[in-house]
Design an enzyme around this catalytic site. Structure first.
Site, PDB file in Angstrom:
ATOM      1  N   LYS A  77       0.871  -1.175   0.000  1.00  0.00           N
ATOM      2  CA  LYS A  77       0.000   0.000   0.000  1.00  0.00           C
ATOM      3  C   LYS A  77       0.904   1.219   0.000  1.00  0.00           C
ATOM      4  CE  LYS A  77      -4.492   0.703   0.299  1.00  0.00           C
ATOM      5  NZ  LYS A  77      -5.554  -0.138  -0.249  1.00  0.00           N
ATOM      6  N   GLY A 179     -24.802   0.673  -4.629  1.00  0.00           N
ATOM      7  CA  GLY A 179     -23.783   1.378  -5.407  1.00  0.00           C
ATOM      8  C   GLY A 179     -23.168   0.424  -6.405  1.00  0.00           C
ATOM      9  N   VAL A 181     -20.901  -2.033  -6.185  1.00  0.00           N
ATOM     10  CA  VAL A 181     -20.886  -3.453  -5.789  1.00  0.00           C
ATOM     11  C   VAL A 181     -22.315  -3.988  -5.672  1.00  0.00           C
ATOM     12  CG1 VAL A 181     -20.226  -5.076  -3.977  1.00  0.00           C
ATOM     13  CG2 VAL A 181     -18.665  -3.219  -4.603  1.00  0.00           C
ATOM     14  N   GLY A 182     -23.166  -3.263  -4.955  1.00  0.00           N
ATOM     15  CA  GLY A 182     -24.525  -3.723  -4.678  1.00  0.00           C
ATOM     16  C   GLY A 182     -25.355  -3.911  -5.945  1.00  0.00           C
TER      17      GLY A 182
HETATM   18  P1  NAD Z   1     -20.290   3.089  -3.987  1.00  0.00           P
HETATM   19  O1  NAD Z   1     -19.925   4.431  -3.473  1.00  0.00           O
HETATM   20  O2  NAD Z   1     -20.438   2.878  -5.454  1.00  0.00           O
HETATM   21  O3  NAD Z   1     -21.672   2.618  -3.328  1.00  0.00           O
HETATM   22  C1  NAD Z   1     -21.930   2.695  -1.963  1.00  0.00           C
HETATM   23  C2  NAD Z   1     -23.437   2.793  -1.768  1.00  0.00           C
HETATM   24  O4  NAD Z   1     -23.721   2.658  -0.379  1.00  0.00           O
HETATM   25  C3  NAD Z   1     -24.043   4.120  -2.203  1.00  0.00           C
HETATM   26  O5  NAD Z   1     -25.241   3.862  -2.920  1.00  0.00           O
HETATM   27  C4  NAD Z   1     -24.375   4.816  -0.878  1.00  0.00           C
HETATM   28  O6  NAD Z   1     -25.508   5.677  -0.970  1.00  0.00           O
HETATM   29  C5  NAD Z   1     -24.665   3.640  -0.005  1.00  0.00           C
HETATM   30  N1  NAD Z   1     -24.518   3.884   1.432  1.00  0.00           N
HETATM   31  C6  NAD Z   1     -23.601   4.632   2.083  1.00  0.00           C
HETATM   32  N2  NAD Z   1     -23.819   4.564   3.407  1.00  0.00           N
HETATM   33  C7  NAD Z   1     -24.878   3.744   3.585  1.00  0.00           C
HETATM   34  C8  NAD Z   1     -25.571   3.266   4.716  1.00  0.00           C
HETATM   35  N3  NAD Z   1     -25.198   3.606   5.945  1.00  0.00           N
HETATM   36  N4  NAD Z   1     -26.608   2.414   4.526  1.00  0.00           N
HETATM   37  C9  NAD Z   1     -26.985   2.043   3.283  1.00  0.00           C
HETATM   38  N5  NAD Z   1     -26.358   2.463   2.179  1.00  0.00           N
HETATM   39  C10 NAD Z   1     -25.329   3.306   2.328  1.00  0.00           C
HETATM   40  O7  NAD Z   1     -19.212   2.093  -3.369  1.00  0.00           O
HETATM   41  P2  NAD Z   1     -18.818   0.619  -3.877  1.00  0.00           P
HETATM   42  O8  NAD Z   1     -17.676   0.731  -4.810  1.00  0.00           O
HETATM   43  O9  NAD Z   1     -20.053  -0.092  -4.281  1.00  0.00           O
HETATM   44  O10 NAD Z   1     -18.236   0.000  -2.548  1.00  0.00           O
HETATM   45  C11 NAD Z   1     -19.085  -0.442  -1.498  1.00  0.00           C
HETATM   46  C12 NAD Z   1     -18.258  -1.140  -0.431  1.00  0.00           C
HETATM   47  O11 NAD Z   1     -17.578  -2.256  -1.018  1.00  0.00           O
HETATM   48  C13 NAD Z   1     -17.156  -0.307   0.206  1.00  0.00           C
HETATM   49  O12 NAD Z   1     -17.010  -0.768   1.538  1.00  0.00           O
HETATM   50  C14 NAD Z   1     -15.913  -0.678  -0.579  1.00  0.00           C
HETATM   51  O13 NAD Z   1     -14.735  -0.480   0.175  1.00  0.00           O
HETATM   52  C15 NAD Z   1     -16.168  -2.154  -0.789  1.00  0.00           C
HETATM   53  N6  NAD Z   1     -15.463  -2.749  -1.934  1.00  0.00           N
HETATM   54  C16 NAD Z   1     -15.648  -2.237  -3.179  1.00  0.00           C
HETATM   55  C17 NAD Z   1     -15.003  -2.846  -4.258  1.00  0.00           C
HETATM   56  C18 NAD Z   1     -15.236  -2.362  -5.660  1.00  0.00           C
HETATM   57  O14 NAD Z   1     -14.835  -3.084  -6.582  1.00  0.00           O
HETATM   58  N7  NAD Z   1     -15.868  -1.238  -5.896  1.00  0.00           N
HETATM   59  C19 NAD Z   1     -14.153  -3.955  -4.049  1.00  0.00           C
HETATM   60  C20 NAD Z   1     -14.000  -4.462  -2.745  1.00  0.00           C
HETATM   61  C21 NAD Z   1     -14.681  -3.829  -1.703  1.00  0.00           C
END
Ligand code: NAD
Length: 368
Positions: A77, A179, A181-182
């Site tokens: 990192k 977001g 991932v979801g």
């Molecule tokens: P993103 O910003 O695209 O989406 C996050 C979503 O969560 C948004 O829609 C936001 O409104 C919502 N949110 C925030 N706080 C919230 C809460 N308290 N309750 C409900 N919803 C809430 O982020 P992402 O890239 O989808 O990442 C999501 C998580 O996954 C993070 O913890 C990130 O570190 C982890 N992650 C992401 C990846 C990746 O490939 N993007 C890989 C590994 C881990």
């Protein structure tokens, strides 16, 4: 901390590099934690309040995440002590300066993290020819666009079915955090016959036991609207998604959303951790005792880093998607078989699997 060697243990860090350029004021730290499995991949974080300890902890997490994913890469990192919301010109100057300073650290391959992005990696690549998470024009595979992590989450669910008496077909899914991932997790699960019954974002929860149209909800989000703007279903409070009646619950938002105080509200049989550290250890232990199967983050959400590795080795989007399915599927199966056999928490089984891989690789290296 009096000495960086206070961080030293059986795994590393292999190298800690402190960078200061008096001419430009650049201040950065690179922690290459372990390179037994190969050159270390890990993000570059830009923020004014980063620290060496934070950098070392994140580098260690990458060592085990990359090993757990079965990648030929160690963990690292880097942190740059700088405000990240600056002009593009200023960011480019800082990133190019940083790239020049890490040019000789050939064991380190940087990627995007908080405060940096694909464009920042393009500048690093331009300077030193070594970075992942690049723009498509430079051979990058846009992992959030193709749904790399979401595909891994759906693959983990597919493998987990047989361990928790569940069938993906018609399984009811709730996604916390709609977001990158979801949304893709919901899309890939819907393709496998599951039904999205709840989705939340920071504004609230959308709940519809008869099933939510995943494409329509994604379109709504892409138009900048919250999930609560959907015209069907019932709107609930943001955190009420924890207690929604469903079979699979997917945290894909923030850390520590499941704690000993709320985990008993869960009705699901299966939790697939899309977010990083979404459950406290106590919450994981409670789920384990109650027979709720929880697939740990660094197994279920490894799709992103697997995609970065495929990109680094010259693969394309199709190759990335198939390697994600193959690796996340195989690792989930191995972890769940071990957890079942030993009665361990799946997280403990996964940590031991990753440690075994790093230990074995270290024995094969001259410096072990
Ligand atoms: P993103 O910003 O695209 O989406 C996050 C979503 O969560 C948004 O829609 C936001 O409104 C919502 N949110 C925030 N706080 C919230 C809460 N308290 N309750 C409900 N919803 C809430 O982020 P992402 O890239 O989808 O990442 C999501 C998580 O996954 C993070 O913890 C990130 O570190 C982890 N992650 C992401 C990846 C990746 O490939 N993007 C890989 C590994 C881990």
């Amino acid at each position: 901390m009096n000495s960086p060697f206070e961080l030293a243990d059986q795994w590393g860090p292999y190298q800690i590099v402190h960078i200061y350029r008096p001419q430009t004021g650049l201040k950065a730290i690179v922690v290459i934690d372990n390179v037994a499995c190969g050159p270390a991949i890990g993000g570059t974080r830009m923020a004014p309040d980063v620290s060496m300890t934070e950098c070392a902890r994140l580098a260690r997490a990458m060592t085990f995440k990359n090993a757990a994913a079965g990648l030929p890469h160690g963990g690292a990192k880097s942190v740059i002590y700088h405000e990240s919301s600056v002009t593009t010109e200023e960011k480019e100057t800082v990133m190019r300066d940083f790239a020049g300073a890490i040019g000789s650290l050939i064991d380190y391959i940087p990627g995007p993290d908080m405060g940096t992005n694909e464009l920042a990696m393009a500048w690093v690549q331009d300077e030193i020819g070594r970075a992942v998470g690049l723009p498509r024009e430079l051979g990058g595979i846009p992992l959030d666009e193709i749904g790399a992590t979401g595909l891994g989450v759906a693959t983990a669910a597919e493998v987990a079915q047989q361990y928790c008496d569940l069938e993906l077909k018609n399984a009811r899914v709730a996604v916390q955090g709609f977001g990158a991932v979801g949304q893709h997790a919901a899309r890939f699960l819907a393709e496998r016959g599951a039904i999205l019954v709840a989705a939340s974002d920071s504004t609230g929860t959308l709940h519809d036991p008869s099933g939510i149209d995943v494409s329509a909800l994604r379109q709504l989000k892409q138009n900048g609207k919250p999930v609560t703007a959907m015209q069907s279903g019932e709107i609930m409070g943001r955190d009420e998604i924890v207690g929604v009646d469903c079979d699979i619950w997917i945290p894909a938002a923030r850390p520590d959303v499941l704690t000993e105080d709320n985990v008993n509200l869960l009705k699901a049989k299966l939790v697939i951790q899309g977010a990083n550290i979404p459950a406290t250890l106590e919450a994981e232990e409670i789920m384990h005792r109650k027979g709720i199967l929880s697939i740990p983050d660094f197994i279920a959400n490894a799709g992103g880093v697997i995609c970065a590795s495929v990109e680094y080795h010259g693969g394309n989007e199709a190759a990335a998607l198939s390697v994600i399915e193959e690796k996340v599927g195989r690792n989930t199966a191995e972890v769940l078989a071990k957890a079942k056999e030993t009665g361990q928490l799946p997280r403990t089984a996964a940590e031991e699997m990753a440690q075994d891989r790093v230990r074995t690789a270290m024995r094969m290296r001259r410096w072990s």
